[in-house]
Write an enzyme that holds these catalytic residues in place. Structure first.
Site, PDB file in Angstrom:
ATOM      1  NE  ARG A   1     -28.463 -18.439 -33.486  1.00  0.00           N
ATOM      2  CZ  ARG A   1     -28.959 -19.232 -34.435  1.00  0.00           C
ATOM      3  NH1 ARG A   1     -28.869 -20.520 -34.313  1.00  0.00           N
ATOM      4  NH2 ARG A   1     -29.547 -18.738 -35.496  1.00  0.00           N
ATOM      5  CB  THR A   2     -31.063 -13.235 -29.435  1.00  0.00           C
ATOM      6  OG1 THR A   2     -29.907 -13.271 -30.280  1.00  0.00           O
ATOM      7  CG2 THR A   2     -30.893 -12.136 -28.413  1.00  0.00           C
TER       8      THR A   2
ATOM      9  CE  LYS B   1     -54.780  -4.972 -32.886  1.00  0.00           C
ATOM     10  NZ  LYS B   1     -55.304  -5.075 -31.521  1.00  0.00           N
TER      11      LYS B   1
ATOM     12  NE  ARG C   1     -32.424  -9.943 -32.730  1.00  0.00           N
ATOM     13  CZ  ARG C   1     -31.740 -11.037 -33.077  1.00  0.00           C
ATOM     14  NH1 ARG C   1     -32.204 -11.827 -34.021  1.00  0.00           N
ATOM     15  NH2 ARG C   1     -30.617 -11.345 -32.476  1.00  0.00           N
TER      16      ARG C   1
ATOM     17  CG  HIS D   1     -26.605  -9.032 -31.158  1.00  0.00           C
ATOM     18  ND1 HIS D   1     -27.111  -9.240 -29.890  1.00  0.00           N
ATOM     19  CD2 HIS D   1     -27.026 -10.090 -31.901  1.00  0.00           C
ATOM     20  CE1 HIS D   1     -27.810 -10.364 -29.886  1.00  0.00           C
ATOM     21  NE2 HIS D   1     -27.780 -10.900 -31.083  1.00  0.00           N
TER      22      HIS D   1
HETATM   23  C1  NCD Z   1     -26.895 -12.673 -35.315  1.00  0.00           C
HETATM   24  C2  NCD Z   1     -27.838 -11.483 -35.387  1.00  0.00           C
HETATM   25  O1  NCD Z   1     -29.051 -11.632 -35.302  1.00  0.00           O
HETATM   26  O2  NCD Z   1     -27.310 -10.399 -35.490  1.00  0.00           O
HETATM   27  N1  NCD Z   1     -27.436 -13.804 -34.757  1.00  0.00           N
HETATM   28  C3  NCD Z   1     -27.569 -13.915 -33.405  1.00  0.00           C
HETATM   29  O3  NCD Z   1     -28.174 -13.116 -32.751  1.00  0.00           O
HETATM   30  N2  NCD Z   1     -26.973 -14.950 -32.807  1.00  0.00           N
HETATM   31  C4  NCD Z   1     -26.127 -12.891 -36.561  1.00  0.00           C
HETATM   32  C5  NCD Z   1     -26.824 -13.017 -37.888  1.00  0.00           C
HETATM   33  O4  NCD Z   1     -28.035 -12.868 -38.013  1.00  0.00           O
HETATM   34  O5  NCD Z   1     -26.115 -13.282 -38.863  1.00  0.00           O
END
Ligand code: NCD
Length: 333
Positions: free
Chosen positions: A82-83, A111, A132, A160
């Site tokens: 999703r993100t 590397k 991320r 997040h």
């Molecule tokens: C979440 C995450 O990655 O922290 N998902 C997201 O970004 N929508 C929640 C999860 O992984 O459970």
């Protein structure tokens, strides 16, 4: 592009002693700003982002060239559906483009390149970078090394922030307000980064919060200490004890991959499950949210009820991120 803005009531934390306020009016600056933690934002700023997201609803359908020639880089050192796609979709809908990688296997990190070097390289390729990373603090470190704005797309179990913004936007859209609501955060409050950001943000509103988790997965102490100074929080073990009292039920996945010992995960696995039977005791207009992915904490039979809003959250994520990108890149003031 100019958008009309609705007048807002004064946020509760407005203070003339705050250096961010000039003669009682908050000076809001989003251009070039890093989005690392929601602790860095005031309620007025969060409200402003939510307003901007709602302005993006029609634009998301019709598309725009507001961010034409702008480039977004997504650096995902951890899995994501999703993100990453949501940011890319947001960028494309505003006429910009997106580059990036997902997974260290296909990047130079494999590397041995360090994060600082990666940022100093990628800042040449893009106008804004989403990172991320499995390590807490990585997003802040990345921002220190990049000359372009950095957005935290998830920093280990820590935060997040953009997920929390889209969660708030969903609550606002579905309930018409955030103040005055009873909200339960349920599941893995220890390792779930979305609930940390969401709790920080909700503490700026007049809400009653319930933290529902097994003992082992209680809300991180630093988060609960920071927010208990501002709002009323009740901790519970059982979902059944709060289901009849809440307006928003925010479910989370038990974060298996973050447990140091798999035996501990096994002990708490499947602690909570929302199903039709549980919902019999819920308020008629209660909404169920989830950042997704879900595993077993929401039964599929719930998807067709009026309570289920977790797939709407996905759309709301696009408009929230469109608004955020437009603000950060200085195309909306
Ligand atoms: C979440 C995450 O990655 O922290 N998902 C997201 O970004 N929508 C929640 C999860 O992984 O459970």
């Amino acid at each position: 592009m100019t958008f009309p803005r609705c007048p807002r009531t004064k946020a509760k934390e407005l203070s003339t002693t705050n250096p961010c306020f000039v003669f009682g009016v908050q000076k809001m600056e989003f251009k070039e700003r890093d989005i690392i933690s929601l602790r860095d934002f005031s309620r007025s700023e969060i409200d402003y982002i939510l307003d901007t997201a709602s302005l993006m609803e029609p634009v998301a359908h019709s598309r725009s060239d507001l961010l034409r020639s702008k480039i977004l880089a997504t650096l995902f050192f951890e899995p994501s559906t999703r993100t990453r796609l949501s940011f890319e979709s947001a960028m494309h809908r505003l006429g910009g483009s997106a580059i990036g990688f997902a997974g260290v296997e296909i990047s130079s990190v494999k590397k041995g390149e360090n994060l600082a070097d990666t940022m100093r390289v990628v800042e040449n390729y893009a106008d804004v970078i989403v990172v991320r990373h499995p390590l807490e603090g990585a997003a802040r470190l990345a921002a220190e090394f990049a000359s372009v704005p950095v957005i935290n797309g998830g920093s280990g179990a820590e935060e997040h922030p953009t997920q929390a913004l889209l969660d708030l936007y969903t609550i606002m859209k579905e309930k018409g307000k955030i103040d005055g609501l009873n909200i339960a955060l349920v599941g893995d409050l220890r390792y779930g980064r979305t609930v940390h950001s969401l709790a920080y943000a909700l503490s700026l509103y007049d809400v009653n919060l319930f933290f529902v988790s097994p003992e082992m997965l209680r809300m991180r102490r630093e988060v609960s200490e920071a927010i208990k100074e501002k709002i009323c929080v009740t901790e519970k073990d059982r979902l059944e004890d709060v289901i009849g009292d809440v307006d928003v039920l925010y479910m989370t996945r038990i974060q298996k991959e973050r447990f140091p010992e798999i035996a501990d995960y096994v002990k708490v696995k499947g602690s909570y499950r929302v199903d039709l039977k549980l919902l019999e005791n819920a308020r008629g207009n209660m909404i169920v949210l989830h950042p997704l992915p879900r595993v077993e904490e929401i039964a599929p039979e719930v998807d067709d009820t009026v309570h289920a809003k977790y797939f709407q959250q996905v759309w709301n994520g696009i408009v929230t991120r469109m608004g955020l990108l437009a603000l950060i890149l200085g195309k909306i003031k």
